[in-house]
Design a protein around this motif. Structure first.
Motif, PDB file in Angstrom:
ATOM      1  N   GLN A 182     100.652  25.505  47.533  1.00 49.47           N
ATOM      2  CA  GLN A 182      98.823  25.299  48.254  1.00 49.47           C
ATOM      3  C   GLN A 182      98.590  27.041  47.828  1.00 49.47           C
ATOM      4  O   GLN A 182      99.533  27.918  47.603  1.00 49.47           O
ATOM      5  N   PRO A 183      97.506  27.915  47.525  1.00 53.72           N
ATOM      6  CA  PRO A 183      97.294  28.649  48.105  1.00 53.72           C
ATOM      7  C   PRO A 183      97.200  30.002  49.522  1.00 53.72           C
ATOM      8  O   PRO A 183      97.430  28.610  50.176  1.00 53.72           O
ATOM      9  N   ARG A 184      97.407  30.807  48.894  1.00 53.00           N
ATOM     10  CA  ARG A 184      98.559  31.276  50.238  1.00 53.00           C
ATOM     11  C   ARG A 184      97.421  31.986  51.411  1.00 53.00           C
ATOM     12  O   ARG A 184      97.750  31.380  52.576  1.00 53.00           O
ATOM     13  N   ARG A 185      96.176  31.811  50.986  1.00 52.54           N
ATOM     14  CA  ARG A 185      94.674  32.543  51.965  1.00 52.54           C
ATOM     15  C   ARG A 185      94.862  31.333  53.229  1.00 52.54           C
ATOM     16  O   ARG A 185      94.872  31.292  53.856  1.00 52.54           O
ATOM     17  N   THR A 186      95.212  29.839  53.043  1.00 55.58           N
ATOM     18  CA  THR A 186      94.984  28.841  53.537  1.00 55.58           C
ATOM     19  C   THR A 186      96.215  27.973  53.307  1.00 55.58           C
ATOM     20  O   THR A 186      96.372  27.592  52.323  1.00 55.58           O
ATOM     21  N   PRO A 187      97.117  27.865  54.430  1.00 56.49           N
ATOM     22  CA  PRO A 187      98.253  27.159  54.767  1.00 56.49           C
ATOM     23  C   PRO A 187      97.686  25.475  54.730  1.00 56.49           C
ATOM     24  O   PRO A 187      96.847  25.548  55.359  1.00 56.49           O
ATOM     25  N   PRO A 188      98.528  24.701  54.394  1.00 58.06           N
ATOM     26  CA  PRO A 188      97.984  23.125  55.105  1.00 58.06           C
ATOM     27  C   PRO A 188      97.826  23.095  56.032  1.00 58.06           C
ATOM     28  O   PRO A 188      96.841  21.758  56.544  1.00 58.06           O
ATOM     29  N   HIS A 189      98.301  23.280  57.183  1.00 55.35           N
ATOM     30  CA  HIS A 189      98.451  23.488  58.516  1.00 55.35           C
ATOM     31  C   HIS A 189      97.494  23.607  58.981  1.00 55.35           C
ATOM     32  O   HIS A 189      96.577  23.599  59.842  1.00 55.35           O
ATOM     33  N   ALA A 190      96.307  24.763  58.078  1.00 56.92           N
ATOM     34  CA  ALA A 190      94.984  24.863  58.711  1.00 56.92           C
ATOM     35  C   ALA A 190      94.357  24.126  57.749  1.00 56.92           C
ATOM     36  O   ALA A 190      92.386  24.803  57.999  1.00 56.92           O
ATOM     37  N   GLN A 191      93.998  23.787  57.062  1.00 59.45           N
ATOM     38  CA  GLN A 191      93.037  22.870  56.180  1.00 59.45           C
ATOM     39  C   GLN A 191      92.649  21.248  56.554  1.00 59.45           C
ATOM     40  O   GLN A 191      94.276  20.640  57.270  1.00 59.45           O
ATOM     41  N   ARG A 192      91.953  20.942  56.663  1.00 62.38           N
ATOM     42  CA  ARG A 192      91.685  19.049  56.690  1.00 62.38           C
ATOM     43  C   ARG A 192      92.420  18.151  56.152  1.00 62.38           C
ATOM     44  O   ARG A 192      92.936  19.181  54.616  1.00 62.38           O
ATOM     45  N   SER A 193      92.862  17.222  55.986  1.00 60.01           N
ATOM     46  CA  SER A 193      93.745  16.946  55.145  1.00 60.01           C
ATOM     47  C   SER A 193      93.186  16.501  53.622  1.00 60.01           C
ATOM     48  O   SER A 193      93.791  16.079  53.340  1.00 60.01           O
ATOM     49  N   ASP A 194      91.436  15.833  54.133  1.00 64.23           N
ATOM     50  CA  ASP A 194      91.419  16.054  52.349  1.00 64.23           C
ATOM     51  C   ASP A 194      91.538  16.867  51.604  1.00 64.23           C
ATOM     52  O   ASP A 194      91.220  16.972  50.373  1.00 64.23           O
ATOM     53  N   GLN A 195      90.640  18.426  52.539  1.00 64.85           N
ATOM     54  CA  GLN A 195      91.210  19.662  51.511  1.00 64.85           C
ATOM     55  C   GLN A 195      92.942  19.288  51.230  1.00 64.85           C
ATOM     56  O   GLN A 195      92.695  20.091  49.866  1.00 64.85           O
ATOM     57  N   VAL A 196      93.421  19.311  51.420  1.00 64.05           N
ATOM     58  CA  VAL A 196      95.705  19.211  51.616  1.00 64.05           C
ATOM     59  C   VAL A 196      94.906  18.366  50.433  1.00 64.05           C
ATOM     60  O   VAL A 196      95.994  18.377  49.283  1.00 64.05           O
ATOM     61  N   LEU A 197      94.767  17.061  50.044  1.00 70.10           N
ATOM     62  CA  LEU A 197      94.885  15.841  49.451  1.00 70.10           C
ATOM     63  C   LEU A 197      94.106  16.176  48.033  1.00 70.10           C
ATOM     64  O   LEU A 197      94.411  16.874  46.703  1.00 70.10           O
ATOM     65  N   GLU A 198      93.101  17.064  47.817  1.00 70.70           N
ATOM     66  CA  GLU A 198      92.534  17.842  47.427  1.00 70.70           C
ATOM     67  C   GLU A 198      93.526  19.088  46.107  1.00 70.70           C
ATOM     68  O   GLU A 198      92.979  18.862  45.192  1.00 70.70           O
ATOM     69  N   ALA A 199      93.359  19.962  47.082  1.00 67.12           N
ATOM     70  CA  ALA A 199      94.459  20.877  46.422  1.00 67.12           C
ATOM     71  C   ALA A 199      95.861  20.382  45.228  1.00 67.12           C
ATOM     72  O   ALA A 199      95.733  20.803  44.801  1.00 67.12           O
ATOM     73  N   LEU A 200      96.321  19.380  46.939  1.00 66.59           N
ATOM     74  CA  LEU A 200      97.890  18.668  45.827  1.00 66.59           C
ATOM     75  C   LEU A 200      97.465  17.907  45.036  1.00 66.59           C
ATOM     76  O   LEU A 200      98.066  17.338  43.479  1.00 66.59           O
ATOM     77  N   GLN A 201      95.726  17.375  44.202  1.00 67.18           N
ATOM     78  CA  GLN A 201      95.325  16.667  43.087  1.00 67.18           C
ATOM     79  C   GLN A 201      95.765  14.861  43.413  1.00 67.18           C
ATOM     80  O   GLN A 201      96.688  14.276  42.989  1.00 67.18           O
ATOM     81  N   ALA A 202      96.033  15.060  44.506  1.00 65.18           N
ATOM     82  CA  ALA A 202      96.563  12.899  45.635  1.00 65.18           C
ATOM     83  C   ALA A 202      95.777  12.754  46.297  1.00 65.18           C
ATOM     84  O   ALA A 202      94.150  13.096  47.049  1.00 65.18           O
ATOM     85  N   ASP A 203      95.803  11.566  45.722  1.00 71.26           N
ATOM     86  CA  ASP A 203      94.492  10.747  47.350  1.00 71.26           C
ATOM     87  C   ASP A 203      95.920   9.939  47.923  1.00 71.26           C
ATOM     88  O   ASP A 203      96.928   9.750  47.822  1.00 71.26           O
TER      89      ASP A 203
END
Length: 894
Positions: A3-24
């Motif tokens: 994950q990008p270091r600037r915004t950890p997963p717990h601070a992102q919306r779930s759709d943003q996390v899925l997008e960053a991980l290239q998952a659905d």
């Protein structure tokens, strides 16, 4: 896949996390999962490289005292005394075996963490749910969680239905954490990341769906794993002092032996062989070859005594190190507290009730204004307990002598409250339930009472219930207009005391309905009262903290719990007072550099909302301030700090395997008071080691002085090297060993801890060492020269010289039993029976040495007449009295 270091997963919306991980939400394809697995590696913690068994065994020979022992063995081998060589080598090998078996390894601590990981997981692949081995998970996988599951990797939650996760091993919090899919602040601590589920934690209730953000070494538990591996362990005060002392002693012995050779040849023109034999005799006399054995035996005896106090020692030197501890850092949950939620206060309009007893055992009383109550006579209390007991899905039962909760700890506390009051919910008939959800923060049931009345019973967060109530159960038992300000003041008061507050409300139903919905709670609810719940302090821990303070030891609480709860517990335990106790949070620690942290840890005794790194930094900062630190804990988040501390103390019952393996001492009863007893035992052991050193060195010094003075003054040698070896051996296995059994000296826990860096031998004891060496050595030489002048054969004179040395040391043993207290006290004369046994054994050995023909031929001795024993006895008695006078003069004993 990081994950990008600037915004950890717990601070992102779930759709943003899925997008960053290239998952659905449909999951990864089998091919994509295989590709990611090849890229990130298996979802497991790497096993560290281990030293070979031989290397781990032989590293226990790498000690200067062991080298001295081996030199002594070599000298006896050169003299042809193979039995003595075997004895010395045997001591070395036994010492190495004990160290090999008892010393914990960091690799074992890491293995303990690896055992916490899940074995399998439910994952969505190709759009289908399937069960796979957890080590095959990769970032981007969609994983399903349910009650009882162990979280297989770090997850960003996408859905959470009544999901609660037990995270105390990571956070130190007493109760499971409510989870949701909503993001939190980027700087939120682990305990406040409500949208995350971490590898190794346990699902306590509900279900959830999440996407994997980290696996294996990249998880939170993997980060702790690396911390443990990277932490440097410090030498114990004893090993540092003994290493320095041994080096100094080695230099002195080698220097004096060289001086003897130089003087003997250059000044007295002694033959080279004779001078060399004298130098060997001096080395044999001066080297305290029994000291490492006495050190090991004394520590081993301390380990046995500690085991009887439920403290299992995994590293011998840890017991002694406890004796020099200046600060005890303790986790709160499960260490200072019971980790068993307990209802402490019940507040209704009829009064404020106090509840005694701790834990889930239904043992305790409910009082009002100091008077025991009968539930049937207190309608308000009955109404409240009816709510919290019937609207409750948790069970409390006795199992193998222990009361255990099945379900939520908070509900377990309420169930136990009902048992203490004598209330049973079994005759209530439940028709419908609204289960607890983190969104609503309440639970409701529709149930019939034994009298046939149908009621809605509601319990939950006080603010949520106050919002749904327009009335309260008044002091006269009738509904009154809700006084919200009153209840909010009571909630604030209980919260400031560190209690978790729950509220109860109810209303009758007369329309015969069988179903229950949220709308049914919006009107007509009557507020009944509040319950204050706490994870209570261990009563014995409160006394132990007071004893530590009396011994000059500061106690600091380091916890992942909230600041208010930590402060309240700290005040109740006596760590500080309400006026002086200051709490520092993990956020403040994060902002402090190392220099600022050294000042913070000096002034503050409570640290809240801490992470494993914070605990590690606190311990390191205390050590930088010159403190000797003991760290206690039970969660894996404590393991790095336990390894770094001078003494790590783990809880044996509720502690994780990782914590136990990282610690030097494991408390079998999870009782903080055992630490206080361990400190006392450690101080006793250090005293006994010091007594052994103060006994062995002057006696060895006296023997060495005999040889040194004889060569320097050109005299006949009063002793042969083999006779000196005899004296060393019998004194070490009898007299010196007896000191290991000495009980604690009076007032040992009323004196401050010794300052770090204090040498084993201070000025007073160096003077004592010199006086005893000169007295014993000088008296032996004088007696030998007088007997030779009177025409006594040299074998007889040397036998008397050996007896003089042995008897004088036996008398000096009674001086050495007490460091600062006079030995001329009848009440202390028989407190150590081992001393008298040792003197008796020594007397029998000496009789054999003097009168057995085999011994006469082996050691060059000859039988003595009765009068020949009187001179050594007189010399020994005189030395005893002189040293008692020295104690009074130098130390001021009475």
């Amino acid at each position: 896949m990081n994950q990008p270091r600037r915004t950890p997963p717990h601070a992102q919306r779930s759709d943003q996390v899925l997008e960053a991980l290239q998952a659905d939400s449909h999951g990864l394809t089998t091919q994509e999962a295989a590709r990611r697995l090849a890229e990130t590696g298996p979802n497991r913690l790497p096993a560290p490289p281990r030293d070979s068994l031989l290397k781990r065994f032989f590293k226990h020979f790498h000690d200067i005292l062991i080298y001295i022992l081996l030199i002594a063995a070599g000298i006896t081998a050169l003299l042809g005394h193979w039995i003595d060589t075997g004895v010395i080598v045997g001591v070395v090998v036994i010492n190495a075996i004990i160290g090999f078996i008892q010393e914990g390894k960091a690799e074992e601590a890491l293995a303990g963490i690896r055992k916490m990981l899940s074995a399998s997981a439910q994952v969505r692949r190709q759009g289908e749910w399937t069960q796979i081995d957890a080590d095959g998970l990769v970032p981007g996988d969609i994983v399903r969680l349910k009650s009882g599951d162990r979280v297989p990797a770090d997850l960003r939650l996408l859905e959470a239905t009544n999901l609660r996760i037990e995270e105390s091993a990571l956070t130190g919090e007493s109760v499971p954490s409510d989870k949701s899919a909503d993001p939190v602040a980027a700087d939120a601590g682990i305990g406040d990341r409500f949208c995350m589920a971490y590898s190794g934690t346990l699902v306590a209730a509900g279900r959830g769906l999440g996407v994997i953000t980290a696996t294996g070494p990249n998880t939170e538990i993997g980060r702790i794993n690396r911390l443990i591996a990277e932490v440097e362990t410090l030498q114990t005060p004893l090993t540092r002092q003994m290493a320095q002392f041994s080096k100094q002693l080695s230099v002195v012995i080698v220097g004096l032996a060289a001086l003897m050779v130089a003087v003997g040849i250059g000044l007295h023109a002694f033959p080279l062989g004779e001078v060399f034999l004298a130098a060997i005799g001096f080395a044999v006399a001066a080297i305290p070859e029994g000291l490492p054995a006495i050190l090991t035996i004394t520590l081993a005896l301390g380990v046995q005594r500690m085991a009887r106090c439920n403290a299992i020692t995994r590293k011998l030197t840890a017991v002694e190190t406890l004796g020099s501890v200046t600060v005890v850092c303790s986790d709160k949950t499960g260490t200072l507290t019971k980790n068993e939620m307990t209802a402490r206060h019940v507040i209704t309009r009829a009064g404020s009730y106090l509840v005694s007893g701790t834990g889930y055992a239904p043992q305790g009383q409910i009082t009002l204004d100091g008077q025991l109550i009968e539930l049937a006579e207190h309608a308000h209390l009955h109404a409240l307990i009816e709510v919290v007991a019937v609207a409750n899905d948790t069970h409390v039962a006795e199992d193998a002598g222990q009361w255990r909760v099945t379900g939520e700890p908070t509900e377990g506390a309420l169930r136990t409250l009902a048992h203490k009051a004598g209330f049973s919910a079994e005759r209530h008939t439940r028709h419908a339930t609204i289960p607890f959800e983190s969104v609503n923060k309440f639970m409701a049931t529709l149930a019939d009472t034994p009298a046939g009345l149908r009621r809605i019973l509601l319990k939950g967060a006080p603010d949520r219930l106050l919002d749904r109530c327009a009335e309260e159960l008044g002091a006269d038992g009738t509904p009154q207009t809700l006084d919200r300000a009153y209840w909010e003041r009571e909630i604030d008061r209980l919260s400031q005391e560190g209690l978790r507050v729950l509220a109860a409300a109810a209303r009758p139903i007369d329309d015969g309905r069988q179903h229950l919905g949220i709308d049914d709670l919006d009107s007509g609810m009557i507020f009944i009262g509040l319950v204050g719940i706490i994870d209570p302090p261990r009563p014995e821990a409160i006394q132990a903290i007071a004893s530590c303070h009396g011994a000059g030891i500061r106690v600091k609480m380091i916890t992942g719990d909230h600041a208010g709860t930590a402060r309240a517990i700290g005040i109740e335990m006596g760590i500080g007072t309400a006026d002086t106790l200051k709490v520092v949070t993990g956020t403040e620690l994060e902002a402090a550099d190392d220099e600022a942290l050294r000042h913070i840890v000096r002034d503050c005794d409570i640290f809240a909302r801490t992470s494993p790194e914070h605990k590690l930094r606190i311990v390191t900062a205390l050590q930088a301030n010159g403190e000797v630190v003991a760290m206690t804990g039970d969660g894996v988040n404590d393991a790095p700090a336990l390894k770094r501390a001078d003494v790590g103390v783990a809880m044996g019952i509720k502690g994780t395997e990782a914590t136990k393996e990282a610690a030097e001492i494991v408390l079998a009863d999870d009782n903080f008071s055992s630490i206080e007893r361990a400190v006392e035992e450690g101080r006793t052991i250090y005293d006994n080691l010091k007594k052994a050193i103060l006994f062995i060195l002057p006696t060895n010094g006296g023997q060495g002085f005999v040889m040194l003075a004889a060569v320097l003054f050109g005299l006949t040698l009063p002793l042969t090297p083999v006779q000196i070896l005899w004296v060393n051996m019998v004194v070490a296995i009898t007299l010196a060993m007896a000191l290991a059994f000495e009980p604690a000296e009076p007032g040992i826990m009323r004196r401050p801890p010794r300052k770090p860096g204090t040498p084993i031998l201070d000025r007073t004891f160096i003077i004592r060492l010199a006086i005893v060496s000169l007295l014993i050595g000088g008296a032996t030489i004088a007696m030998f020269e007088v007997e030779l002048a009177l025409g006594m054969p040299i074998d007889l004179a040397r036998t008397m010289a050996v007896n003089t040395l042995v008897v004088a040391q036996a008398f000096y043993l009674f001086n050495a039993r007490f460091l600062n207290t006079s030995s001329l006290r009848l009440d202390l004369l028989f407190t150590n029976r081992a001393v008298w046994l040792a003197v008796g054994v020594l007397f029998l050995l000496q009789l054999a040495f003097v009168y057995l023909p085999l011994m006469n031929s082996a050691f060059g001795t000859t039988p003595l007449a009765l009068r020949h024993w009187l001179v050594p006895l007189a010399i020994g008695g005189a030395i005893f009295l002189i040293m008692e006078m020295e104690k009074r003069w130098l130390v001021g004993t009475g």
